[in-house]
Write a protein that holds these residues in place. Structure first.
Motif, PDB file in Angstrom:
ATOM      1  N   ASN A  87      -5.175   2.469  -7.659  1.00  0.00           N
ATOM      2  CA  ASN A  87      -5.836   2.330  -6.360  1.00  0.00           C
ATOM      3  C   ASN A  87      -5.466   0.973  -5.766  1.00  0.00           C
ATOM      4  O   ASN A  87      -5.374  -0.022  -6.503  1.00  0.00           O
ATOM      5  CB  ASN A  87      -7.362   2.383  -6.497  1.00  0.00           C
ATOM      6  CG  ASN A  87      -7.875   3.817  -6.509  1.00  0.00           C
ATOM      7  OD1 ASN A  87      -7.276   4.694  -5.897  1.00  0.00           O
ATOM      8  ND2 ASN A  87      -8.977   4.041  -7.215  1.00  0.00           N
ATOM      9  N   THR A  88      -5.267   0.931  -4.472  1.00  0.00           N
ATOM     10  CA  THR A  88      -5.068  -0.358  -3.794  1.00  0.00           C
ATOM     11  C   THR A  88      -5.994  -0.426  -2.588  1.00  0.00           C
ATOM     12  O   THR A  88      -6.242   0.581  -1.918  1.00  0.00           O
ATOM     13  CB  THR A  88      -3.613  -0.544  -3.308  1.00  0.00           C
ATOM     14  OG1 THR A  88      -3.305   0.430  -2.304  1.00  0.00           O
ATOM     15  CG2 THR A  88      -2.625  -0.420  -4.452  1.00  0.00           C
ATOM     16  N   TYR A  89      -6.519  -1.603  -2.321  1.00  0.00           N
ATOM     17  CA  TYR A  89      -7.340  -1.813  -1.133  1.00  0.00           C
ATOM     18  C   TYR A  89      -7.269  -3.294  -0.757  1.00  0.00           C
ATOM     19  O   TYR A  89      -6.823  -4.125  -1.559  1.00  0.00           O
ATOM     20  CB  TYR A  89      -8.787  -1.380  -1.367  1.00  0.00           C
ATOM     21  CG  TYR A  89      -9.456  -1.994  -2.580  1.00  0.00           C
ATOM     22  CD1 TYR A  89     -10.203  -3.166  -2.473  1.00  0.00           C
ATOM     23  CD2 TYR A  89      -9.360  -1.389  -3.839  1.00  0.00           C
ATOM     24  CE1 TYR A  89     -10.828  -3.732  -3.585  1.00  0.00           C
ATOM     25  CE2 TYR A  89      -9.976  -1.947  -4.955  1.00  0.00           C
ATOM     26  CZ  TYR A  89     -10.716  -3.116  -4.820  1.00  0.00           C
ATOM     27  OH  TYR A  89     -11.321  -3.677  -5.906  1.00  0.00           O
ATOM     28  N   HIS A 117       0.839  -1.206   0.000  1.00  0.00           N
ATOM     29  CA  HIS A 117       0.000   0.000   0.000  1.00  0.00           C
ATOM     30  C   HIS A 117       0.875   1.258   0.000  1.00  0.00           C
ATOM     31  O   HIS A 117       0.629   2.208  -0.753  1.00  0.00           O
ATOM     32  CB  HIS A 117      -0.915   0.014   1.229  1.00  0.00           C
ATOM     33  CG  HIS A 117      -2.068  -0.930   1.151  1.00  0.00           C
ATOM     34  ND1 HIS A 117      -2.946  -0.965   0.086  1.00  0.00           N
ATOM     35  CD2 HIS A 117      -2.511  -1.876   2.032  1.00  0.00           C
ATOM     36  CE1 HIS A 117      -3.868  -1.891   0.297  1.00  0.00           C
ATOM     37  NE2 HIS A 117      -3.624  -2.453   1.472  1.00  0.00           N
ATOM     38  N   THR A 118       1.887   1.263   0.871  1.00  0.00           N
ATOM     39  CA  THR A 118       2.762   2.426   0.992  1.00  0.00           C
ATOM     40  C   THR A 118       3.553   2.668  -0.291  1.00  0.00           C
ATOM     41  O   THR A 118       3.697   3.812  -0.742  1.00  0.00           O
ATOM     42  CB  THR A 118       3.743   2.234   2.173  1.00  0.00           C
ATOM     43  OG1 THR A 118       2.999   2.054   3.377  1.00  0.00           O
ATOM     44  CG2 THR A 118       4.655   3.443   2.318  1.00  0.00           C
ATOM     45  N   GLN A 124       1.058   4.092  -2.996  1.00  0.00           N
ATOM     46  CA  GLN A 124       0.111   5.151  -2.657  1.00  0.00           C
ATOM     47  C   GLN A 124       0.364   6.469  -3.403  1.00  0.00           C
ATOM     48  O   GLN A 124      -0.555   7.276  -3.579  1.00  0.00           O
ATOM     49  CB  GLN A 124       0.114   5.402  -1.152  1.00  0.00           C
ATOM     50  CG  GLN A 124       1.392   6.023  -0.608  1.00  0.00           C
ATOM     51  CD  GLN A 124       1.343   6.217   0.895  1.00  0.00           C
ATOM     52  OE1 GLN A 124       0.349   5.905   1.541  1.00  0.00           O
ATOM     53  NE2 GLN A 124       2.425   6.720   1.468  1.00  0.00           N
ATOM     54  N   GLU A 125       1.582   6.713  -3.854  1.00  0.00           N
ATOM     55  CA  GLU A 125       1.895   7.954  -4.547  1.00  0.00           C
ATOM     56  C   GLU A 125       1.547   7.895  -6.039  1.00  0.00           C
ATOM     57  O   GLU A 125       1.626   8.908  -6.735  1.00  0.00           O
ATOM     58  CB  GLU A 125       3.383   8.295  -4.370  1.00  0.00           C
ATOM     59  CG  GLU A 125       3.815   8.518  -2.930  1.00  0.00           C
ATOM     60  CD  GLU A 125       3.059   9.652  -2.262  1.00  0.00           C
ATOM     61  OE1 GLU A 125       2.717  10.624  -2.971  1.00  0.00           O
ATOM     62  OE2 GLU A 125       2.796   9.574  -1.045  1.00  0.00           O
TER      63      GLU A 125
END
Length: 206
Positions: free
Chosen positions: A188-190, A178-179, A182-183
């Motif tokens: 999108n990640t979930y 995720h980190t 994220q930029e």
């Protein structure tokens, strides 16, 4: 033995007795005087001994380290533990040779040991402790592997226009992905699913 109650003619004598029983130094204990000594009438009648409660001050990090050392010994692993204070956690770096047995497949054994060590440490701590276990720089290597995986699958999601589901992984590994992503404005990640089968989904933004 973590706490003793002792009696003696003087407070100092009682403390000395307690320290001997606890095998500790004076700066390692908390002393509570339950009864002050009294010589009584003419030094005989009504004389009262000093009564103290002496408790060993437990260092949660040391307790966690000792617990890990005992587990390693039970596993017949010859290794030492170097403790390093990091910004948001305490690192237990396990030093030795042929440590694959304590790392396990994809770090599963190391994660299990880390959970147990944190349980022991927090049992003796008034505030939350986060202890991270590492061996043979596994954590760094695994993070690099996860970041490479995330990069490759992100490109796949963008190119195909389809969602990409990763295999289930523990929360700290999901956080790495995720980190890392994220930029990226086009991704999108979930997470979906229930522990321990929770997994990451990567989706291209439209």
């Amino acid at each position: 033995m973590k706490k003793v109650t002792v009696t003696a003619k003087t407070v100092d004598e009682a403390i000395a007795m307690a320290l001997k029983q606890l095998n500790a130094e004076k700066n390692q204990v908390t002393v509570t005087i339950l009864e002050e000594p009294s010589k009584g009438f003419f030094g005989l009648i009504g004389a009262r001994l000093a009564k103290l409660e002496v408790e060993l001050n437990i260092n949660p990090i040391e307790e966690a380290k000792q617990f890990l050392q005992e587990i390693l010994a039970a596993m017949d692993v010859q290794a030492s533990i170097e403790v390093k204070k990091e910004k948001d956690h305490t690192l237990f770096e396990i030093m030795g040779e042929d440590l694959g047995i304590i790392i396990g497949r994809r770090g599963q054994t190391l994660d299990s040991l880390q959970f147990l060590v944190n349980t022991v440490g927090n049992k003796h701590s008034d505030s939350y402790l986060r202890i991270v276990l590492d061996a043979e720089s596994y954590r760094l290597k695994r993070r690099q592997t996860l970041e490479q995986l995330a990069d490759r699958l992100a490109h796949k999601a963008i190119k195909s226009g389809q969602i990409v589901k990763l295999e289930p992984m523990p929360s700290h590994e999901r956080k790495v992905i995720h980190t890392f992503l994220q930029e990226r404005k086009n991704i999108n990640t979930y997470s979906e699913g229930q522990e321990p089968n929770r997994y990451i989904v990567i989706q291209a933004k439209r």
